[in-house]
Design an enzyme around this catalytic site. Structure first.
Site, short mmCIF file in Angstrom:
data_model
loop_
_atom_site.label_atom_id
_atom_site.label_comp_id
_atom_site.label_asym_id
_atom_site.label_seq_id
_atom_site.Cartn_x
_atom_site.Cartn_y
_atom_site.Cartn_z
N CYS B 131 0.80 -1.23 0.00
CA CYS B 131 0.00 0.00 0.00
C CYS B 131 0.84 1.28 0.00
O CYS B 131 0.57 2.21 -0.76
CB CYS B 131 -0.95 0.00 1.20
SG CYS B 131 -0.19 -0.51 2.74
N HIS B 251 -3.31 6.27 4.39
CA HIS B 251 -1.89 6.47 4.69
C HIS B 251 -1.47 7.85 4.18
O HIS B 251 -1.89 8.27 3.10
CB HIS B 251 -1.02 5.45 3.94
CG HIS B 251 -1.10 4.05 4.48
ND1 HIS B 251 -1.80 3.70 5.61
CD2 HIS B 251 -0.52 2.90 4.03
CE1 HIS B 251 -1.66 2.40 5.83
NE2 HIS B 251 -0.90 1.89 4.89
#
EC number: 1.2.1.11
Lengths: 343, 343
Positions: B131, B251
């Site tokens: 990710c 994130h």
């Protein structure tokens, strides 16, 4: 000055940093002749506990500084600008925790572990640097002395207490609202005086303080300018990205620094172990590293995740954590006051 | 392959990423001939909603992949290692979201915005990158094409959902405990399978994934290795510090990159505006920048805080945010599946 015992005034005694200054004076058994707690008219008359007793807060006026040896200021920049000259005129040395005088060439900017020898050049005012700068320079000082560097790239993970006691309440209240499915009220973060406010609970905000013309924030530019001044080295380049995270106390920093000399990691660790005010907590293989929660309430700067860069042969990575209200503010100010008393 | 409509299997259908894969297949009106939801024996028999109806989860067995065209795997590395060869043997193309095959030279590592032309070289397995890598390379791709670079320094602010649904519950439960003054139970973060667990609520943990011999974590080394492979450029050096923060989804990354050509900021912004999968949100003077909370539930990569370094003339700073469960996992996998169907 010099004095053996000092009459100390704390301006902003009822704020988040003022409270920590009092705890530090107690804990370090500061040699007090007298303690005078000053604040705005609104807070005058409040009673604040100190050394088992109580001290009544007085309104800050120019006359309140009569007879004061050392005045510790943490009531905001405009209050410092107003009262610092008044305190100095009356013979006090001001240790100022705001941004008001930090870049004034007449004012020493002091982190005792780095440049305590500059204290003696003061002309009545000594500035306490910004919290994010203080912990970074304490961690970098032993590396500067042993290996040299002129290049630092830092990303911060800053606690909300840097924005004061109300920001801490806001984080708690927003967190409760999210967990209970209530509407989240946004009033303070990221910068109280600006127009827009964003949720800090369960979020990260890439803005601490106001924007500067070059697109960096004031917090980021403080790290650039103050680092050069504290090391007395205009060649040090700092690139900073300052971010607020949902942490109450303790700033963390991911620091990349390019050293001038070759090094091995054990030398770096040894330099950090021996450094004033630094505690090395570095063993990723046993999950040992500092966190803001563990650093809260402690006076030192904690360093972990010490890694040799995989790209640049002289690149070094560090994770640096410290309590922003203590070493980042109150502890550093009281340490400066101790040096003043000793001299 | 090629097919116009595909029979798709989702392995790990009941997990945090599996759930998002289903939502993505719905939202993007993926051309499904049939949908098969697979999971461990424990989850078999569960009913999962899809397109207004319900699909029953079956136990993953080698035979369950008979007749499957595309299999989307997100049930952990060891499950992928066991079932990917079985699925491939039965004619399926596996899009694997785990770390199991990412660095296998026979397996393309795909982010469609960067290297979709590599998809066709697959031999049955295509890997979805980590990710943190995906959102970084999407943001850097337009800069690589227009200006070139060989140097990236990144610090991450990673959401707990990267550690799965139980980590998300742990953050909520720990937050409640802190706010109510109860004891905080630590069972999962930072890495479930390791010995020590630390509080993530109101804290920051400089460890995502296990330690490597060189003192970096696996998450950090994934960013180093995967970036080189995705760009097909071994000269790109990445230095990463990966940190978990108390954020549920999304994130964030503070990225410093040194470009090879001179640039002005407006050119950089224009390149980002025109880039596939990127949304530029960059106006600090009006407090416009992406945050993880605002990126949650969205498929793009958001870029803000675009700044020219004050030190290195070709240094550039970016703040890059994306939903780690979507573009960082499910969306990227479904995009790869769409390319497979189209070809």
């Amino acid at each position: 000055m010099p004095v053996k015992e000092a009459t100390v005034a704390v301006l902003g005694a009822t704020g988040a940093v003022g409270e920590q200054i009092l705890r530090n004076l107690e804990k370090r058994s500061f040699p007090l002749k007298d303690l005078r707690l000053l604040a705005s008219k609104r807070s005058a008359g409040k009673k604040v506990r100190f050394n088992g007793g109580e001290v009544t807060v007085q309104e800050a006026t120019p006359e309140a500084f009569e007879g004061v040896d050392i005045a510790l200021f943490s009531a905001g920049g405009s209050v410092s600008e107003k009262f610092a000259p008044e305190a100095v005129k009356r013979g006090a040395v001001v240790v100022d925790n705001t941004n008001a005088f930090r870049m004034d060439p007449e004012v020493p900017l002091i982190v005792p572990e780095v440049n305590k020898e500059e204290i003696k050049h003061h002309k009545g005012i000594i500035a306490n640097p910004n919290c994010s700068t203080i912990q970074m320079v304490v961690a970098l000082k032993p590396l500067y002395d042993r290996f040299g560097f002129d290049r630092v790239i830092v990303s911060t993970y800053q606690a909300v207490s840097g924005s004061g006691a109300k920001a801490m309440e806001e984080l708690n209240e927003q967190s409760r609202a999210v967990l209970e499915g209530r509407e989240v009220v946004k009033k303070i973060m990221p910068v109280g005086k600006l127009d827009k406010h964003y949720q800090i609970a369960f979020n990260a905000l890439p803005q601490c303080d106001v924007a500067q013309e070059n697109g960096f924030t004031l917090e980021e530019m403080k790290m650039v300018r103050e680092t050069k001044k504290i090391f007395g080295d205009e060649q040090i380049g700092v690139t900073a990205t300052c971010v607020r995270v949902p942490v109450q106390r303790g700033h963390s920093e991911s620091i990349y620094v390019e050293l001038k000399k070759d090094f091995d990691l054990e030398e770096v660790r040894q330099a950090l172990r021996e450094a004033d005010g630094v505690i090395l907590e570095d063993d990723i293989h046993n999950q040992v590293y500092p966190t803001p929660l563990d650093s809260a309430g402690r006076d030192e700067v904690f360093v972990g995740r010490v890694r040799k860069d995989t790209v640049h042969p002289k690149g070094l990575n560090l994770w640096v954590v410290s309590d922003n209200l203590l070493k980042g503010a109150a502890t550093n100010a009281v340490q400066i006051a101790e040096h003043l008393v000793r001299e």
